[in-house]
Design a protein around this motif. Structure first.
Motif, short mmCIF file in Angstrom:
data_model
loop_
_atom_site.label_atom_id
_atom_site.label_comp_id
_atom_site.label_asym_id
_atom_site.label_seq_id
_atom_site.Cartn_x
_atom_site.Cartn_y
_atom_site.Cartn_z
N ARG A 1 37.20 -7.57 80.91
CA ARG A 1 37.98 -6.46 81.45
C ARG A 1 37.20 -5.75 82.54
O ARG A 1 36.01 -5.45 82.37
CB ARG A 1 38.33 -5.45 80.33
N THR B 1 37.05 -2.43 85.12
CA THR B 1 37.58 -1.07 85.26
C THR B 1 36.68 -0.27 86.18
O THR B 1 35.51 -0.60 86.37
CB THR B 1 37.67 -0.37 83.89
N THR B 2 37.23 0.80 86.74
CA THR B 2 36.45 1.74 87.53
C THR B 2 36.37 3.09 86.84
O THR B 2 35.94 4.07 87.44
CB THR B 2 37.06 1.92 88.94
N ASP B 3 36.79 3.14 85.57
CA ASP B 3 36.68 4.39 84.81
C ASP B 3 35.22 4.68 84.51
O ASP B 3 34.49 3.78 84.06
CB ASP B 3 37.44 4.28 83.48
N SER C 1 34.85 1.80 75.86
CA SER C 1 34.83 2.96 76.76
C SER C 1 36.01 3.86 76.48
O SER C 1 37.06 3.42 76.01
CB SER C 1 34.87 2.50 78.22
N SER D 1 39.21 5.64 77.33
CA SER D 1 40.24 5.28 78.30
C SER D 1 40.45 6.36 79.33
O SER D 1 40.96 6.11 80.42
CB SER D 1 41.57 5.00 77.57
N GLY E 1 37.99 7.99 80.65
CA GLY E 1 36.81 8.07 81.50
C GLY E 1 35.97 9.27 81.12
O GLY E 1 36.27 10.05 80.24
N PRO F 1 37.21 8.08 90.14
CA PRO F 1 36.82 6.69 89.89
C PRO F 1 35.31 6.51 89.99
O PRO F 1 34.66 7.05 90.89
CB PRO F 1 37.56 5.91 90.99
N GLU G 1 32.50 0.01 89.66
CA GLU G 1 33.20 -1.02 88.90
C GLU G 1 32.35 -1.45 87.70
O GLU G 1 31.15 -1.69 87.81
CB GLU G 1 33.46 -2.23 89.81
N SER H 1 32.33 -3.92 83.98
CA SER H 1 32.93 -5.07 83.30
C SER H 1 32.63 -5.00 81.81
O SER H 1 31.54 -4.55 81.41
CB SER H 1 32.42 -6.39 83.89
N GLU I 1 30.31 -3.07 76.96
CA GLU I 1 30.06 -3.04 78.40
C GLU I 1 28.93 -4.01 78.76
O GLU I 1 27.91 -4.09 78.06
CB GLU I 1 29.69 -1.63 78.84
#
Length: 382
Positions: A198, A200-202, A216, A218, A220, A225, A228, A230, A263
């Protein structure tokens, strides 16, 4: 005496014929050349990059420095020249056909020019020496590329499980058997759809990772932002064998037994619970690792020109890319280069090696940065 109107009709027909011949080549050349040239130049550039990459692997095996030369520009220029002429002579006592004449010429010239730029300085440091971020590497598995091959190529270690092999790594090549067991499990989960990546930029915080067992928040942890990120995601499944494999992956990665995702970060060890630390390689380290596995002539080993080929570890029974060697040029290889009176090649019938070699080229493209000022070599061809 022949009829003058007959001569005029014959002349008109002849000139019409000559004009048609000339005009048939007057259409635009661009569309046809674009269709052909784009494919041919693309094919030629692809083959050249394969041969350059293979040659650099072989050079590293013999302690020669790798050299990278970027093709920065390809210009194909064409020139066309045409001429058409015709006429007739008429004499009363002679057949008309003997005095009708015409000539036509057309020439086509091509003068391509290629511009190359050696990869040096800061660009060399970024493209070749700097490790590739896990955030760049891991999404490649989303496109169907085998995650075990991907990590064998790019990971120096995962959560302390070593993938170091080569000089100084012992007679059996070094490395950790548990590293390869982990890759085997991840590949099984990937094939079964029980694992994914997955992106994300959160923003994420250590508190969120601890609280969610590696997941993580959701929402943030910041107002905008972040960079990036993963995550390795172990998807829900009801199959007992896949659940057992997922449990083994969590154990090998020191994750919470109930963690659904973790992560992925860069480094030898995770800084916080719920993270997976991957110490990734640079392109230079990746190519050097492949170089240790190249089959080389026995005489070169005995003469001290290159060290022996390293062995495999644990459940692994073959190199990522099998590179053969011999005195004679191979017939129909996937890629082949000549080096010091010997040939080195990848077999066109070895799909696994071809796939891994393609992944190396994709990674090299991902590691590349924008071209900077430096020496430029422009070569007119033709």
């Amino acid at each position: 005496m022949p009829n003058p109107s007959y001569f005029r009709a014959t002349l008109l027909a002849a000139l019409t014929c000559f004009s048609a011949i000339g005009l048939s080549a007057c259409g635009p050349m661009g569309p046809g050349k674009l269709r052909n040239d784009q494919l041919e130049y693309s094919r030629a550039l692809g083959d050249t990059q394969k041969h350059e990459m293979l040659l650099n692997i072989v050079r590293l095996r013999y302690a020669d420095p790798p050299t990278f030369l970027d093709t920065t520009q390809v210009i194909a220029g064409y020139s066309v020249s045409k001429s058409v002429s015709g006429g007739f002579y008429a004499y009363p006592a002679t057949a008309v056909g003997n005095y009708l004449f015409g000539t036509g010429t057309m020439s086509l010239g091509e003068s391509p020019t290629f511009t190359y730029q050696p990869v040096t300085g800061q660009q060399y440091a970024e493209n070749v020496v700097r490790p590739i971020s896990p955030t760049v590497i891991m999404p490649l598995s989303l496109g169907g590329l085998p995650i075990d091959t991907l990590l064998r190529l790019t990971a120096q270690s995962i959560d302390g499980l070593s993938n170091v092999r080569g000089l100084g790594a012992g007679p059996f090549g070094g490395g950790s058997v548990r590293f390869y067991l982990l890759l085997h499990d991840l590949r099984q989960l990937q094939v079964a759809g029980a694992m994914t990546i997955r992106i994300t930029t959160d923003p994420a915080t250590p508190t969120d990772s601890k609280k969610n067992g590696g997941k993580s928040d959701s929402n943030g942890g910041g107002s905008g932002p972040g960079p990036e990120r993963s995550y390795l995601v172990l998807t829900s499944t009801s199959e007992s064998n896949l659940l057992a494999i997922q449990a083994e992956v969590r154990r090998l990665l020191h994750l919470d037994p109930t963690a659904e995702e973790a992560e992925i970060v860069y480094g030898p060890y995770p800084k916080h619970p719920g993270q997976i630390a991957i110490l990734t390689r640079s392109m230079l380290a990746m190519l050097t690792q492949l170089a240790y596995e190249v089959e080389v002539p026995e005489g070169d080993i005995k003469a001290g020109r290159t060290p022996p080929t390293i062995g495999q570890v644990g459940i692994e029974n073959r190199p990522e890319v099998v590179i053969h060697s011999g005195k004679d040029e191979p017939d129909g290889p996937y890629a082949a280069v000549s080096y010091h009176n010997a040939w080195f090649w990848i077999s066109d019938r070895d799909f696994q090696s071809k796939l891994a070699f393609t992944m190396v080229q994709v990674l090299a493209a991902l590691a590349a940065t924008n071209h900077t000022g430096g020496a430029v070599v422009t070569i007119p061809a033709g």
